[in-house]
Every structure is written in C-alpha cells, then in structure tokens.
Design an enzyme around this catalytic site. Structure first.
Site, PDB file in Angstrom:
ATOM      1  N   ASN A   1       0.842  -1.202   0.000  1.00  0.00           N
ATOM      2  CA  ASN A   1       0.000   0.000   0.000  1.00  0.00           C
ATOM      3  C   ASN A   1       0.875   1.250   0.000  1.00  0.00           C
ATOM      4  O   ASN A   1       2.103   1.154  -0.041  1.00  0.00           O
ATOM      5  CB  ASN A   1      -0.960  -0.013   1.198  1.00  0.00           C
TER       6      ASN A   1
ATOM      7  N   ASP B   1      -3.814  -6.393   5.148  1.00  0.00           N
ATOM      8  CA  ASP B   1      -4.780  -7.261   5.830  1.00  0.00           C
ATOM      9  C   ASP B   1      -4.727  -8.690   5.304  1.00  0.00           C
ATOM     10  O   ASP B   1      -5.034  -9.636   6.015  1.00  0.00           O
ATOM     11  CB  ASP B   1      -6.197  -6.698   5.659  1.00  0.00           C
TER      12      ASP B   1
ATOM     13  N   LYS C   1       9.386 -16.668 -10.629  1.00  0.00           N
ATOM     14  CA  LYS C   1       8.538 -15.594 -11.146  1.00  0.00           C
ATOM     15  C   LYS C   1       7.336 -16.204 -11.882  1.00  0.00           C
ATOM     16  O   LYS C   1       7.527 -17.082 -12.751  1.00  0.00           O
ATOM     17  CB  LYS C   1       9.362 -14.723 -12.099  1.00  0.00           C
TER      18      LYS C   1
ATOM     19  N   PRO D   1      -2.059 -12.100  10.232  1.00  0.00           N
ATOM     20  CA  PRO D   1      -2.319 -11.957  11.675  1.00  0.00           C
ATOM     21  C   PRO D   1      -2.549 -10.490  12.013  1.00  0.00           C
ATOM     22  O   PRO D   1      -2.006  -9.607  11.358  1.00  0.00           O
ATOM     23  CB  PRO D   1      -1.021 -12.461  12.319  1.00  0.00           C
ATOM     24  N   ASP D   2      -3.362 -10.220  13.020  1.00  0.00           N
ATOM     25  CA  ASP D   2      -3.587  -8.834  13.453  1.00  0.00           C
ATOM     26  C   ASP D   2      -2.566  -8.522  14.552  1.00  0.00           C
ATOM     27  O   ASP D   2      -2.674  -9.005  15.676  1.00  0.00           O
ATOM     28  CB  ASP D   2      -5.029  -8.669  13.957  1.00  0.00           C
ATOM     29  N   ILE D   3      -1.582  -7.712  14.189  1.00  0.00           N
ATOM     30  CA  ILE D   3      -0.442  -7.482  15.087  1.00  0.00           C
ATOM     31  C   ILE D   3      -0.876  -6.763  16.360  1.00  0.00           C
ATOM     32  O   ILE D   3      -0.549  -7.178  17.483  1.00  0.00           O
ATOM     33  CB  ILE D   3       0.648  -6.651  14.353  1.00  0.00           C
TER      34      ILE D   3
ATOM     35  N   PHE E   1      -3.813   3.162  15.096  1.00  0.00           N
ATOM     36  CA  PHE E   1      -4.219   4.179  14.130  1.00  0.00           C
ATOM     37  C   PHE E   1      -5.345   3.562  13.309  1.00  0.00           C
ATOM     38  O   PHE E   1      -5.217   2.401  12.895  1.00  0.00           O
ATOM     39  CB  PHE E   1      -3.069   4.550  13.190  1.00  0.00           C
TER      40      PHE E   1
ATOM     41  N   LYS F   1     -13.265   0.096  16.207  1.00  0.00           N
ATOM     42  CA  LYS F   1     -12.021  -0.673  16.051  1.00  0.00           C
ATOM     43  C   LYS F   1     -11.230  -0.721  17.358  1.00  0.00           C
ATOM     44  O   LYS F   1     -10.620  -1.718  17.703  1.00  0.00           O
ATOM     45  CB  LYS F   1     -11.158  -0.004  14.972  1.00  0.00           C
TER      46      LYS F   1
ATOM     47  N   LYS G   1     -10.348  -4.313  18.993  1.00  0.00           N
ATOM     48  CA  LYS G   1      -8.947  -4.749  19.076  1.00  0.00           C
ATOM     49  C   LYS G   1      -8.413  -4.665  20.503  1.00  0.00           C
ATOM     50  O   LYS G   1      -7.262  -4.995  20.751  1.00  0.00           O
ATOM     51  CB  LYS G   1      -8.083  -3.915  18.124  1.00  0.00           C
TER      52      LYS G   1
HETATM   53  O1  PMT Z   1       2.954   6.249   6.506  1.00  0.00           O
HETATM   54  P1  PMT Z   1       2.289   7.539   6.077  1.00  0.00           P
HETATM   55  O2  PMT Z   1       2.356   7.741   4.587  1.00  0.00           O
HETATM   56  O3  PMT Z   1       2.804   8.704   6.867  1.00  0.00           O
HETATM   57  O4  PMT Z   1       0.736   7.412   6.397  1.00  0.00           O
HETATM   58  C1  PMT Z   1       0.283   7.312   7.702  1.00  0.00           C
HETATM   59  C2  PMT Z   1      -0.886   6.321   7.824  1.00  0.00           C
HETATM   60  C3  PMT Z   1      -2.082   6.817   7.038  1.00  0.00           C
HETATM   61  C4  PMT Z   1      -0.459   4.945   7.311  1.00  0.00           C
HETATM   62  C5  PMT Z   1      -1.200   6.247   9.365  1.00  0.00           C
HETATM   63  O5  PMT Z   1      -1.576   7.525   9.823  1.00  0.00           O
HETATM   64  C6  PMT Z   1      -2.338   5.266   9.642  1.00  0.00           C
HETATM   65  O6  PMT Z   1      -3.499   5.607   9.608  1.00  0.00           O
HETATM   66  N1  PMT Z   1      -1.953   3.992   9.963  1.00  0.00           N
HETATM   67  C7  PMT Z   1      -2.869   2.888  10.168  1.00  0.00           C
HETATM   68  C8  PMT Z   1      -3.219   2.279   8.840  1.00  0.00           C
HETATM   69  C9  PMT Z   1      -4.099   1.063   8.980  1.00  0.00           C
HETATM   70  O7  PMT Z   1      -3.684  -0.004   8.661  1.00  0.00           O
HETATM   71  O8  PMT Z   1      -5.246   1.278   9.566  1.00  0.00           O
HETATM   72  P2  PMT Z   1      -6.362   0.111   9.845  1.00  0.00           P
HETATM   73  O9  PMT Z   1      -7.566   0.854  10.219  1.00  0.00           O
HETATM   74  O10 PMT Z   1      -6.428  -0.846   8.706  1.00  0.00           O
HETATM   75  O11 PMT Z   1      -5.767  -0.689  11.099  1.00  0.00           O
HETATM   76  C10 PMT Z   1      -6.090  -0.360  12.455  1.00  0.00           C
HETATM   77  C11 PMT Z   1      -4.920  -0.695  13.350  1.00  0.00           C
HETATM   78  O12 PMT Z   1      -4.653  -2.098  13.285  1.00  0.00           O
HETATM   79  C12 PMT Z   1      -3.623   0.009  12.982  1.00  0.00           C
HETATM   80  O13 PMT Z   1      -3.002   0.403  14.185  1.00  0.00           O
HETATM   81  C13 PMT Z   1      -2.821  -1.071  12.255  1.00  0.00           C
HETATM   82  O14 PMT Z   1      -1.412  -0.881  12.444  1.00  0.00           O
HETATM   83  C14 PMT Z   1      -3.286  -2.332  12.964  1.00  0.00           C
HETATM   84  N2  PMT Z   1      -3.244  -3.557  12.170  1.00  0.00           N
HETATM   85  C15 PMT Z   1      -3.994  -3.685  11.034  1.00  0.00           C
HETATM   86  C16 PMT Z   1      -3.970  -4.888  10.346  1.00  0.00           C
HETATM   87  C17 PMT Z   1      -3.163  -5.932  10.813  1.00  0.00           C
HETATM   88  N3  PMT Z   1      -3.104  -7.100  10.169  1.00  0.00           N
HETATM   89  N4  PMT Z   1      -2.422  -5.761  11.913  1.00  0.00           N
HETATM   90  C18 PMT Z   1      -2.450  -4.612  12.613  1.00  0.00           C
HETATM   91  O15 PMT Z   1      -1.753  -4.461  13.625  1.00  0.00           O
END
Ligand code: PMT
Length: 400
Positions: A210, A279, A289, A305-307, A323, A337, A341
């Site tokens: 992404n 995700d 390849k 996995p969801d970290i 975030f 969320k 979580k």
């Molecule tokens: O890196 P930049 O270009 O500066 O951009 C910043 C940002 C937009 C990436 C940042 O501000 C941000 O919003 N980060 C979270 C992005 C995200 O994955 O959001 P989410 O809503 O999908 O996930 C929610 C939370 O679960 C996040 O804390 C994420 O790190 C965590 N997560 C998600 C999926 C996963 N498999 N494991 C996780 O730990």
C-alpha cells in the site's frame, strides 16, 4: 545534550547590524541537527545578502509576502506549517513593535501570526532603544503571550555605546532553541512504534502492498525519543532515514513485523501501531517468477495476523495505541475498532483526504480514548506526532 534532529527551524532575520551573525547562527542550528530555512525582511537585506543565507542554509531564502512563485510552492502558510520553531534573530525594535501589535505587513510578521510553532526572539538594538519604555512594554506583551526572548547581551555596541542590546551569541541562541524541544514526558519508558507498509510476496519480484510512506510513524519515533523514551521503530520498507538514537528494525511482511513485535513486547511500556499492515497475503508464494501465460489470473489470499490485537492480548500488555485509517464515518469506525482490538487509544485518520494520511507531509487526526477525545488540527506530521506523544504521556500517567 539538547539537539535539533528532525526539527525544522525557520530563521527570521530583520534589519540590524547583527544580521551578519545570522550566517553563523544558521551553521550552529545545522550543527545541532536542524533543517533551516530563512525569511528576511527588506531591512535585513541591507546588512547581509539572501545569497549568503541561501548558500549556508541550502534552501531558497524567502523575502516577499506577495510573491507569485512562492505562493504556489512555499507561501507564508506553507512556511508557517513547515516550521517546528520560528526563531527571529536579530529581532529589531521595529520588528518587536510590529509583532507586539499583531501586524502582518511583510512576510516575516505574517508568518509569525500564521504559525502554530513556538516563537523565539533574539533582540538586538542600541542600548537606549532597548531601555525605552515602548520597547519594554512590547517585550512584556510578547513574553506574556509565551514568546521566548533570548538576550540581549551586554557589551560594546557597533554604534560605540556600551550596554544591553547586543544580539546574544549564536551558539547560545542555538542551544536555547534546542532546549525548547527537550522534554522528559516519557523518560524511562520503552516505546515501540510500527511504521510504513508491509509487503506480501507473490513471487520473488511481485508483492501486495500500500501507499504508506512511513512519515507518520517515523515522526512519532522522533517525538518519542525527544520525550526521553527508549524507542524501537519496527518499519516496513520505506525510503526514509530512521531518526537518530532509536533502535531500528527493518521488516518486509506482516508476519515478520508480528514476530519482531511479539519478541520485544515484554520490554515495552507503550506500543503504537502506525503501520499500514496488509490485511491479506497470498496463500502461497511462488519460488519462481509467475509466468503471464494465462488471460486471467485469480489470486488466493488469506488473512494476515492482526499485530496490534496480538500485542493488546499479550501477557505483558503495554499501553496500546492504534491508528485507524478510515474514509467515512471516521470517528465511529475508529471507536469501534478500538473496542474490537482491545486498545487503550485510537488515532482516527481520515484518509479520504489526500492532503492528510497516506504519503502526505501534513496530517489532522482525532485521538480517542475510552472516555474522551482530542482533535488535532492540520499541521506537519512532526507536530501531530509531538501532540500525540504528549497525549499518550498524559494518559499513561492517569492510568498508572
Ligand atoms: O505512513 P504515512 O504515509 O505517513 O501514512 C500514515 C498512515 C495513514 C499509514 C497512518 O496515519 C495510519 O493511519 N496507519 C494505520 C493504517 C491502517 O492499517 O489502519 P487500519 O484501520 O487498517 O488498522 C487499524 C490498526 O490495526 C492500525 O493500528 C494497524 O497498524 C493495525 N493492524 C492492522 C492490520 C493488521 N493485520 N495488523 C495490525 O496491527
């Protein structure tokens, strides 16, 4: 020792004989780690050329308020937002009077009004002008507004007078600027921050990922270390240089990010999940390849996995901050969320607006916790990061 690594210092130079010392000040600020840009008044250009300060700072010098070129790229609002500190040295009696009156009649005074960054002045003028009740009243007004005044120093003046009015030594001004950013909100705490995207390999040359640039997470790491925290940054692949004085761990995939986090989490007091973790990942990675011999191709993906959920559910659970990147119903979805979580805090980031969020220099977020929230207005990611770290420090103190 105080430093200015990862800090943007906007140096304002007004028109007095001490303006020649600004050249040395640019160097001193850079030696402490700052990125420096310069704004000059018309008067300042009578004492030192913009070219000198451009050559030393490595950046164009800004002069005109109504400059079509500048307004397109780095106009007064952009400069105001870019700055982590507006340092005006020398600050003449006239400039001090204009700032005290809140005037905006040139670029420097306009930026001073437009910036949310702290403002620091190093006055320089004839000793009699410094003693004049009008100047004293103006300085009192500015101090009352929280503006830091450094100096002036006493001694022989260019006009032959002796007394208070010389601009303070550039090394003392630079040190004072660095001390502004020293705080110990998180002294003794160990904080782990994830940043950037993850890459989920399809074959040796292709992957799913992404647009995360890592800017937000890296800014958080810089703010955490400035707040005195032992800081670990676990980063997906980005092109940024890691901040100074942190433990840096580079990973590619979500699984690698999880492994690093889980290994170190027992040592951590605070975890911030800023990474945009993929995700899903391909169910299998081809060792060779993949050939493009089919008209259509179906990828089979499985959930990563969801970290952050794993961190929040761990035995040695740190204060856990996520975030939430959302495009609609931002606050409601982010709050949901946070509950699902099991987090202590969630930073809601509206990523439908491309000037904030992914790969932008600025951000605007709402920080949520269980019984409160705080909206942080549009500002540089460095400034947003400092504010988030401040809120986290406050909330962790409340919880302990
Ligand atoms: O890196 P930049 O270009 O500066 O951009 C910043 C940002 C937009 C990436 C940042 O501000 C941000 O919003 N980060 C979270 C992005 C995200 O994955 O959001 P989410 O809503 O999908 O996930 C929610 C939370 O679960 C996040 O804390 C994420 O790190 C965590 N997560 C998600 C999926 C996963 N498999 N494991 C996780 O730990």
């Amino acid at each position: 020792m105080a430093h200015l690594f990862n800090r943007n210092v906007l140096l304002g130079v007004s028109g007095g004989i001490a303006a020649y010392k600004s050249a040395e000040l640019v160097r001193q600020l850079q030696q402490l780690g700052a990125t420096v840009r310069v704004v000059m008044t018309r008067g300042a250009q009578e004492f030192i050329t913009p070219l000198t300060l451009q050559a030393l700072s490595g950046n164009p010098v800004h002069i005109e308020l109504l400059d079509e070129q500048a307004e397109m790229g780095m106009g007064h609002i952009e400069l105001a937002r870019w700055a982590d500190l507006l340092l005006i040295a020398p600050a003449t009696a006239d400039l001090i009077a204009r700032l005290s009156a809140g005037r905006a009649d040139d670029l420097l005074s306009t930026v001073a009004l437009a910036t949310a960054a702290p403002l620091m002045l190093a006055p320089a003028m004839n000793q009699q002008m410094w003693k004049d009740p009008a100047t004293t009243a103006n300085i009192d007004t500015l101090s009352f507004r929280g503006i830091r005044i450094i100096g002036p120093a006493a001694g022989q003046q260019a006009c032959g007078d002796i007394g208070l009015g010389r601009m303070e030594d550039p090394s003392i001004i630079a040190d004072a600027a660095a001390c502004l950013f020293q705080n110990s909100h998180l002294a003794g705490k160990h904080i782990m921050i994830t940043a950037g995207p993850t890459r989920e390999a399809l074959d040796p040359v292709r992957y799913i990922s992404n647009n995360s640039s890592g800017k937000m997470g890296y800014a958080l790491a810089a703010a955490a270390v400035d707040a005195g925290a032992i800081t670990t940054l676990v980063s997906g692949p980005v092109t940024l240089k890691p901040p100074e004085r942190i433990q840096f761990l580079s990973v590619q995939s979500a699984q690698q990010m999880l492994d690093q986090c889980i290994e170190l989490i027992p040592e951590c007091d605070i975890f911030i999940g800023c990474a945009a973790v993929a995700d899903y990942r391909p169910t299998k990675m081809d060792n060779q390849k993949i050939k493009k011999n089919q008209a259509k191709m179906t990828l089979q993906l499985e959930r990563n996995p969801d970290i952050i959920s794993a961190v929040a559910a761990s035995k040695h659970r740190p204060f856990t901050v996520g975030f939430a990147a959302e495009t609609n119903n931002v606050i409601a979805y982010a709050r949901d969320k946070m509950q699902r979580k099991g987090l202590d805090m969630m930073v809601a980031n509206d990523v439908s607006n491309h000037t904030i969020g992914f790969n932008s220099d600025n951000n605007a977020v709402t920080v949520l916790w269980h019984d409160g929230e705080n909206t942080l207005k549009l500002a540089s990611k460095a400034s947003i990061a400092q504010q988030i770290i401040h809120i986290i420090a406050h909330q962790t103190r409340q919880n302990s």
